[in-house]
Write a protein that holds these residues in place. Structure first.
Motif, mmCIF file in Angstrom:
data_model
loop_
_atom_site.group_PDB
_atom_site.id
_atom_site.type_symbol
_atom_site.label_atom_id
_atom_site.label_comp_id
_atom_site.label_asym_id
_atom_site.label_seq_id
_atom_site.Cartn_x
_atom_site.Cartn_y
_atom_site.Cartn_z
ATOM 1 N N ASN A 114 17.696 -7.807 3.785
ATOM 2 C CA ASN A 114 16.510 -8.494 4.845
ATOM 3 C C ASN A 114 15.378 -9.163 4.406
ATOM 4 O O ASN A 114 14.760 -8.935 2.985
ATOM 5 N N LEU A 115 14.660 -10.162 5.042
ATOM 6 C CA LEU A 115 14.423 -10.869 4.334
ATOM 7 C C LEU A 115 12.491 -10.972 4.705
ATOM 8 O O LEU A 115 11.705 -12.458 4.666
ATOM 9 N N ASP A 116 11.913 -9.493 4.902
ATOM 10 C CA ASP A 116 10.475 -9.561 5.367
ATOM 11 C C ASP A 116 9.731 -9.432 4.153
ATOM 12 O O ASP A 116 10.275 -9.071 2.993
ATOM 13 N N ILE A 117 8.941 -9.563 3.733
ATOM 14 C CA ILE A 117 8.767 -9.780 2.867
ATOM 15 C C ILE A 117 7.046 -8.426 2.209
ATOM 16 O O ILE A 117 7.768 -7.462 3.148
ATOM 17 N N ARG A 118 8.074 -8.232 0.581
ATOM 18 C CA ARG A 118 7.817 -7.020 0.354
ATOM 19 C C ARG A 118 6.398 -7.318 -0.224
ATOM 20 O O ARG A 118 6.306 -8.096 -1.787
ATOM 21 N N SER A 119 5.145 -5.926 -0.636
ATOM 22 C CA SER A 119 4.210 -5.977 -0.522
ATOM 23 C C SER A 119 4.200 -4.867 -1.827
ATOM 24 O O SER A 119 4.390 -3.495 -1.648
ATOM 25 N N ILE A 120 3.925 -5.556 -2.896
ATOM 26 C CA ILE A 120 4.260 -4.361 -4.482
ATOM 27 C C ILE A 120 2.606 -4.084 -4.674
ATOM 28 O O ILE A 120 1.773 -4.815 -5.270
ATOM 29 N N SER A 121 1.749 -3.014 -4.650
ATOM 30 C CA SER A 121 1.075 -2.307 -4.819
ATOM 31 C C SER A 121 0.891 -1.450 -6.356
ATOM 32 O O SER A 121 1.328 -0.623 -6.791
ATOM 33 N N PHE A 122 -0.674 -1.801 -7.763
ATOM 34 C CA PHE A 122 -0.543 -0.979 -8.647
ATOM 35 C C PHE A 122 -1.778 -0.353 -8.469
ATOM 36 O O PHE A 122 -3.382 -1.197 -8.528
ATOM 37 N N LEU A 123 -2.030 0.882 -9.246
ATOM 38 C CA LEU A 123 -2.922 1.944 -9.653
ATOM 39 C C LEU A 123 -3.418 2.414 -10.814
ATOM 40 O O LEU A 123 -2.550 2.425 -11.330
ATOM 41 N N VAL A 124 -4.146 1.731 -11.495
ATOM 42 C CA VAL A 124 -4.193 2.488 -12.687
ATOM 43 C C VAL A 124 -5.171 4.448 -12.586
ATOM 44 O O VAL A 124 -6.519 3.538 -11.874
ATOM 45 N N HIS A 125 -5.526 4.998 -13.531
ATOM 46 C CA HIS A 125 -6.302 5.912 -13.468
ATOM 47 C C HIS A 125 -7.089 6.195 -14.823
ATOM 48 O O HIS A 125 -6.234 6.418 -15.805
ATOM 49 N N ASP A 126 -8.198 6.623 -15.294
ATOM 50 C CA ASP A 126 -9.073 6.328 -16.407
ATOM 51 C C ASP A 126 -9.449 7.727 -17.029
ATOM 52 O O ASP A 126 -9.653 8.453 -17.709
ATOM 53 N N GLY A 127 -9.038 8.899 -16.318
ATOM 54 C CA GLY A 127 -9.590 10.338 -15.607
ATOM 55 C C GLY A 127 -10.116 10.405 -15.828
ATOM 56 O O GLY A 127 -11.059 11.998 -14.647
ATOM 57 N N VAL A 128 -11.292 9.713 -14.727
ATOM 58 C CA VAL A 128 -12.609 9.894 -14.122
ATOM 59 C C VAL A 128 -12.063 8.863 -13.028
ATOM 60 O O VAL A 128 -12.637 10.045 -11.656
ATOM 61 N N ASN A 129 -11.544 7.993 -12.256
ATOM 62 C CA ASN A 129 -11.680 7.005 -11.704
ATOM 63 C C ASN A 129 -10.192 6.206 -11.394
ATOM 64 O O ASN A 129 -9.981 5.952 -12.498
ATOM 65 N N TRP A 130 -10.289 6.069 -9.933
ATOM 66 C CA TRP A 130 -8.879 5.497 -9.795
ATOM 67 C C TRP A 130 -9.580 3.382 -9.950
ATOM 68 O O TRP A 130 -10.765 3.315 -8.900
ATOM 69 N N SER A 131 -8.980 3.286 -10.104
ATOM 70 C CA SER A 131 -8.923 1.276 -10.446
ATOM 71 C C SER A 131 -8.929 0.985 -8.695
ATOM 72 O O SER A 131 -8.821 1.666 -7.793
#
Length: 204
Positions: free
Chosen positions: A85-102
């Protein structure tokens, strides 16, 4: 199809906390079941838990920012399909420092279809380049060639090269890839025939 593609080898993290405690990477848009998967190259640090699925990777455990950067840079995308399938894929990143998500950081993957060449088959082997036959002197040889195409494209066979040198080749029923070789009278020796298989590109 292609091998594992690392999504972002220059991704970085900045935070006033020297350690992170988790990360989450997922295909946030365009996921195609049966085609797409996220992968990880190598082994994460021992204090981290790697938990992967076809469309997401979760990492949990306290480690330095540098270690988390290394982990994120080793996450890849893999698609084994010969007809993707030639549709664009989006890859997302999140990190957490123990208090908040980025904030959410995303990369797009563009899928480009590549034509795979057809291959000659002698069961059970796919991709043979030489087939040998034996025939008695002054006898004809009828044979059929089997060809497979990964994308199931229509295939056209043609005789290429300079042969035959000691006889003639006659195509039998159209569309069957079957031929008749008729040697010259009293010939005793080797004959070489070269065939090319063509789908959308050049003969292979």
């Amino acid at each position: 199809n292609q091998g594992n593609l690392k999504i972002d080898e220059s991704i970085t993290i900045t935070d006033d906390n020297p350690q992170m405690d988790s990360a989450y990477v997922w295909i946030s848009d365009g996921f195609v079941a049966g085609e797409d998967s996220l992968t990880y190259s190598g082994s994460p640090p021992l204090e981290l838990i790697y938990d992967g699925g076809p469309d997401s990777i979760k990492v949990r455990g306290k480690a330095s920012i540098a270690e988390y950067i290394s982990i994120l840079r080793n996450i890849g995308y893999f698609n084994p399909s010969d007809d993707p399938n030639l549709d664009i894929r989006s890859i997302s990143f999140l990190v957490h420092d123990g208090v908040n998500w980025s904030n959410t950081f995303s990369r797009e993957i563009l899928i480009e279809a590549v034509n795979d060449p057809p291959e000659f088959v002698v069961e059970p082997v796919v991709g043979v380049d030489t087939i040998s036959y034996q025939v008695l002197e002054d006898s004809t040889l009828a044979f059929c060639l089997e060809v497979q195409d990964p994308e199931l494209d229509d295939i056209v066979l043609s005789l290429i090269g300079d042969g035959p040198f000691n006889g003639e080749i006659i195509a039998l029923d159209t569309g069957t890839n079957c031929y008749l070789y008729v040697p010259v009278e009293d010939y005793d020796g080797e004959e070489k025939l070269e065939f090319g298989a063509c789908d959308n590109g050049s003969p292979q």
